[in-house]
Design a protein around this motif. Structure first.
Motif, PDB file in Angstrom:
ATOM      1  N   THR A   1       3.182  14.882  -5.701  1.00 44.83           N
ATOM      2  CA  THR A   1       2.646  14.010  -6.756  1.00 44.83           C
ATOM      3  C   THR A   1       3.012  14.515  -8.154  1.00 44.83           C
ATOM      4  O   THR A   1       3.448  15.653  -8.318  1.00 44.83           O
ATOM      5  N   GLY A   2       2.818  13.640  -9.125  1.00 41.57           N
ATOM      6  CA  GLY A   2       2.972  14.031 -10.527  1.00 41.57           C
ATOM      7  C   GLY A   2       4.410  14.156 -10.988  1.00 41.57           C
ATOM      8  O   GLY A   2       4.685  14.745 -12.028  1.00 41.57           O
ATOM      9  N   ARG A   3       5.360  13.602 -10.215  1.00 41.99           N
ATOM     10  CA  ARG A   3       6.783  13.706 -10.586  1.00 41.99           C
ATOM     11  C   ARG A   3       7.439  12.351 -10.674  1.00 41.99           C
ATOM     12  O   ARG A   3       8.662  12.249 -10.720  1.00 41.99           O
ATOM     13  N   GLY A   4       6.634  11.297 -10.615  1.00 42.43           N
ATOM     14  CA  GLY A   4       7.201   9.953 -10.708  1.00 42.43           C
ATOM     15  C   GLY A   4       7.768   9.427  -9.401  1.00 42.43           C
ATOM     16  O   GLY A   4       8.392   8.355  -9.366  1.00 42.43           O
ATOM     17  N   LEU A   5       7.574  10.173  -8.299  1.00 40.65           N
ATOM     18  CA  LEU A   5       8.180   9.742  -7.028  1.00 40.65           C
ATOM     19  C   LEU A   5       7.601   8.434  -6.517  1.00 40.65           C
ATOM     20  O   LEU A   5       8.327   7.592  -5.981  1.00 40.65           O
ATOM     21  N   ALA A   6       6.294   8.234  -6.685  1.00 39.74           N
ATOM     22  CA  ALA A   6       5.697   6.980  -6.204  1.00 39.74           C
ATOM     23  C   ALA A   6       6.231   5.807  -7.024  1.00 39.74           C
ATOM     24  O   ALA A   6       6.567   4.755  -6.471  1.00 39.74           O
TER      25      ALA A   6
ATOM     26  N   GLY B   1       0.850  -1.192   0.000  1.00 45.87           N
ATOM     27  CA  GLY B   1       0.000   0.000   0.000  1.00 45.87           C
ATOM     28  C   GLY B   1       0.880   1.234   0.000  1.00 45.87           C
ATOM     29  O   GLY B   1       2.006   1.186   0.504  1.00 45.87           O
ATOM     30  N   PHE B   2       0.406   2.332  -0.591  1.00 43.82           N
ATOM     31  CA  PHE B   2       1.231   3.547  -0.610  1.00 43.82           C
ATOM     32  C   PHE B   2       0.374   4.801  -0.691  1.00 43.82           C
ATOM     33  O   PHE B   2      -0.789   4.760  -1.086  1.00 43.82           O
ATOM     34  N   ARG B   3       0.959   5.884  -0.259  1.00 43.59           N
ATOM     35  CA  ARG B   3       0.331   7.203  -0.374  1.00 43.59           C
ATOM     36  C   ARG B   3       1.431   8.261  -0.394  1.00 43.59           C
ATOM     37  O   ARG B   3       2.459   8.107   0.268  1.00 43.59           O
ATOM     38  N   LEU B   4       1.210   9.310  -1.174  1.00 43.48           N
ATOM     39  CA  LEU B   4       2.232  10.340  -1.359  1.00 43.48           C
ATOM     40  C   LEU B   4       1.633  11.703  -1.028  1.00 43.48           C
ATOM     41  O   LEU B   4       0.456  11.948  -1.330  1.00 43.48           O
ATOM     42  N   ALA B   5       2.423  12.597  -0.441  1.00 44.00           N
ATOM     43  CA  ALA B   5       1.945  13.954  -0.142  1.00 44.00           C
ATOM     44  C   ALA B   5       1.455  14.615  -1.429  1.00 44.00           C
ATOM     45  O   ALA B   5       2.089  14.480  -2.478  1.00 44.00           O
ATOM     46  N   GLU B   6       0.380  15.349  -1.318  1.00 41.40           N
ATOM     47  CA  GLU B   6      -0.206  15.970  -2.524  1.00 41.40           C
ATOM     48  C   GLU B   6       0.821  16.827  -3.266  1.00 41.40           C
ATOM     49  O   GLU B   6       0.906  16.798  -4.488  1.00 41.40           O
TER      50      GLU B   6
END
Ligand SMILES: CC(C)(COP(=O)(O)OP(=O)(O)OC[C@H]1O[C@@H](n2cnc3c(N)ncnc32)[C@H](O)[C@@H]1OP(=O)(O)O)[C@@H](O)C(=O)NCCC(=O)NCCS
Length: 177
Positions: free
Chosen positions: A105-110, A97-102
């Protein structure tokens, strides 16, 4: 809407969850609560009220080898930008499972963080299979899973009232790279 991160910040690093991550982790969960709740179930007020005790029990589970929790930490500031968790480890199989700070996002970090985690799964955690589930409407999550080699099993699940797809990733030394 938070300010997006500057484009040329150094790459954040994935760290195994520790007790001293607590203040940064709580700030991450608070700041992004509404963002997360748009895609995944809200954690509820009790989660924030009992944050320290819950973290202690997660760390106990981690010590027992049932879970491997990770945070994505910004270089320099120590700010937590994401969580990438392996849970329910049984006979070499586990759930991701994962979640990224808003703002991150949108930079390929996940995608990069999941790639790094797959390497850890084979080299350090001796896992052979990972499962994940994403709502059919969660395009970003499905994109991350697909890019990191997860494939749909064809099984469908309900995720808090939303239709979800189950994904699987077989882990071999070469496939995880
Ligand atoms: C899912 C999440 C981790 C993705 O993080 P991220 O760092 O933005 O992901 P990446 O940048 O690695 O990849 C996401 C891809 O999906 C795309 N994407 C994002 N939202 C999209 C949308 N609504 N429609 C189409 N594509 C979308 C992105 O553009 C990106 O592709 P691109 O690089 O070709 O542009 C993040 O949005 C998140 O934490 N969301 C809330 C919690 C959540 O949903 N967790 C997953 C539960 S299963």
């Amino acid at each position: 809407m938070p300010m997006p991160m500057p484009l040329h910040t150094p790459r954040p690093r994935l760290e195994r969850l520790r007790a001293d991550h607590a203040p940064a982790l709580l700030a991450f969960e608070r700041e992004n609560r509404a963002f997360f709740a748009a895609s995944v179930p809200d954690r509820g007020d009790a989660y924030f009220a009992e944050f320290e005790a819950r973290l202690d029990s997660l760390l106990a589970e981690q010590s027992a080898g049932v879970c491997h929790f990770h945070v994505l930490v910004a270089e320099g500031t120590g700010e937590i930008l994401g969580r990438f968790n392996i849970v329910d480890v049984t006979d070499g199989t586990a759930d991701l499972g994962f979640r990224l700070a808003e703002k991150a996002t949108g930079r390929g970090l996940a995608t990069t963080a999941v790639h790094d985690l797959l390497t850890l799964c084979t080299t350090t955690y001796a896992l052979t299979t990972l499962h994940a589930a994403a709502a059919t409407t969660n395009t970003a999550s499905r994109a991350v899973l697909t890019r990191t080699g997860f494939v749909p099993t064809g099984e469908e699940v309900m995720l808090s009232g939303k239709r979800g797809l189950v994904f699987v990733r077989e882990l071999t030394e070469t496939a995880a790279r």
